[in-house]
Write a protein that holds these residues in place. Sequence first.
Motif, short mmCIF file in Angstrom:
data_model
loop_
_atom_site.label_atom_id
_atom_site.label_comp_id
_atom_site.label_asym_id
_atom_site.label_seq_id
_atom_site.Cartn_x
_atom_site.Cartn_y
_atom_site.Cartn_z
N TYR A 46 0.87 -1.18 0.00
CA TYR A 46 0.00 0.00 0.00
C TYR A 46 0.90 1.22 0.00
O TYR A 46 2.09 1.13 0.31
CB TYR A 46 -0.98 -0.01 1.17
N ALA A 47 0.34 2.37 -0.39
CA ALA A 47 1.15 3.57 -0.56
C ALA A 47 1.25 4.38 0.74
O ALA A 47 0.44 4.22 1.66
CB ALA A 47 0.56 4.45 -1.67
N ARG A 48 2.25 5.23 0.78
CA ARG A 48 2.48 6.12 1.92
C ARG A 48 1.21 6.92 2.24
O ARG A 48 0.68 7.64 1.39
CB ARG A 48 3.63 7.07 1.58
N LEU A 75 2.86 -6.10 10.04
CA LEU A 75 2.60 -6.18 8.60
C LEU A 75 3.81 -5.70 7.79
O LEU A 75 4.05 -6.19 6.68
CB LEU A 75 1.37 -5.31 8.28
N ASN A 76 4.56 -4.81 8.37
CA ASN A 76 5.73 -4.24 7.70
C ASN A 76 6.73 -5.32 7.26
O ASN A 76 7.43 -5.17 6.25
CB ASN A 76 6.41 -3.25 8.65
N ASP A 77 6.80 -6.40 8.00
CA ASP A 77 7.79 -7.45 7.73
C ASP A 77 7.57 -8.16 6.41
O ASP A 77 8.52 -8.74 5.85
CB ASP A 77 7.79 -8.48 8.87
N CYS A 78 6.34 -8.15 5.89
CA CYS A 78 6.08 -8.89 4.65
C CYS A 78 5.72 -7.96 3.48
O CYS A 78 5.31 -8.43 2.42
CB CYS A 78 4.98 -9.94 4.86
N PRO A 113 5.08 2.56 -2.00
CA PRO A 113 5.16 3.56 -3.07
C PRO A 113 4.73 4.93 -2.56
O PRO A 113 3.99 5.06 -1.58
CB PRO A 113 4.17 3.04 -4.13
N GLY A 114 5.18 5.97 -3.29
CA GLY A 114 4.86 7.34 -2.89
C GLY A 114 3.46 7.78 -3.23
O GLY A 114 3.02 8.84 -2.81
N GLY A 161 7.27 3.53 7.75
CA GLY A 161 7.75 3.66 6.38
C GLY A 161 9.16 4.16 6.20
O GLY A 161 9.64 4.26 5.07
N ALA A 162 9.85 4.48 7.30
CA ALA A 162 11.15 5.16 7.21
C ALA A 162 12.14 4.47 6.28
O ALA A 162 12.82 5.13 5.50
CB ALA A 162 11.75 5.32 8.61
N GLN A 163 12.22 3.17 6.34
CA GLN A 163 13.23 2.46 5.56
C GLN A 163 12.72 1.93 4.24
O GLN A 163 13.50 1.44 3.42
CB GLN A 163 13.76 1.26 6.39
N LYS A 164 11.40 2.02 4.01
CA LYS A 164 10.84 1.34 2.84
C LYS A 164 10.04 2.22 1.89
O LYS A 164 9.49 1.73 0.92
CB LYS A 164 9.91 0.20 3.31
N THR A 165 9.93 3.52 2.17
CA THR A 165 9.13 4.38 1.31
C THR A 165 9.96 4.86 0.12
O THR A 165 11.10 5.27 0.31
CB THR A 165 8.59 5.60 2.10
N LYS A 166 9.34 4.80 -1.06
CA LYS A 166 10.03 5.26 -2.28
C LYS A 166 9.19 6.34 -2.95
O LYS A 166 7.98 6.31 -2.90
CB LYS A 166 10.22 4.10 -3.26
#
Length: 389
Positions: A183-185, A225-228, A233-234, A384-389
């Motif tokens: 899911y998106a930011r 949920l973050n683990d999987c 996406p932005g 989202g700190a490490q995974k948001t693009k």
Amino acid sequence: MSFPGRLSVKLAALGAVFVTALGSIAAHADPITLNIVDVAGNLQLTQKGFEAFKAKYPNLVSNITYTNAPAPQLPGKIKAMQAAGRADIDLVLTGTDALAAGIEQNLWLKLLPDNAGAFPGLLDKYAPGPRKMQDLAQGYGIEVAYMPAGPLIEYNPAKVGDPPKTPEQLLQWCKAHPNKLIYARPANSGPGRTFLMGLPYVLGDKNPQDPINGWDKTWAFLKALNDCIPYYPGGTSAVMKELGEGTRDMTVTVTGWDLNPRALGIVPADFKVQAFDNMTWVNDAHYMVIPKGVPKDKVAVLFKLMNFMLEPAQQALTYDDGYFYPGPAVKDVTLARAPAHSQEVIKKYGRPEYDKWIADRPHQIPLSAQAMVAAFQKWDRDIGAQKTK
């Protein structure tokens, strides 16, 4: 004895504001150019209405420019513009995200009750759900479109035989199918923030309106949920592209982001949606807001434009291709009043279960401006700190 006097003075003052606004229009010799920035995808619903205003009032508006921008970037841009004494943006079309950020940073012109005389009968125009969403603007915006949003789960039925009906089942599915759910930011995604704000109701958190002190279960769930989830996406468009291409099998969605990408062929028409068993709808809306510093002569024209956009003919256009389903914020604008193309799209890609879910499930307004900003900041920092693009 003092109350009637105060009331008459107040009404006189409001009338004076409105007369001044009309006088500004009359005194403005040359038609103006309006610069509109959209951070919500709202122009899909409203651009034809804005163009109709320009066509009807060529003496007021000679040209309208339209720009799209990401919601998180807009407040900083406006703040810099205001600090420099410039007014490059006349009207902003926004969802609750940039609306909240702008209220928090004191960027928007206060419209109500300061200029209530310029918007006669405004609150009586709205249907009950949209009427509550107008209150959310705290007087800084005029609601122009409405959607009972979600949260909903959208999935590929060829890959998901038994869709999740609870957050726990969603987490189990995600762990069993890593990298297949995204899911998106939330700060730049209607489905993302609706999911974020809807979880506290579904999970039974102690205070769904307090993301900092009342969402213990929600933050714990999102961290699990973050683990999987591979990345965030932005924006929602990237999510739907990956879902449609088959890179992902499931995402979170809202009514409009379900209908519109299928109507446009971005997502296959046969993809399905699922609601959580004990879902509470978190409703959504789009607003028209004016940055501080816009010249008074332009503000007067913008007030007239805002009223025009709430007329039934313009509201009927907001059915569009289902992007913000259903769309209209004012009363009694049925699908039968929409353009024929909109009627065809919604009949083909709409879902019968939506009417039942909208009628049967409880509804809530989103977080207040201050709470929403706090929720976005905490999600950005903790999830989202490490995974948001």
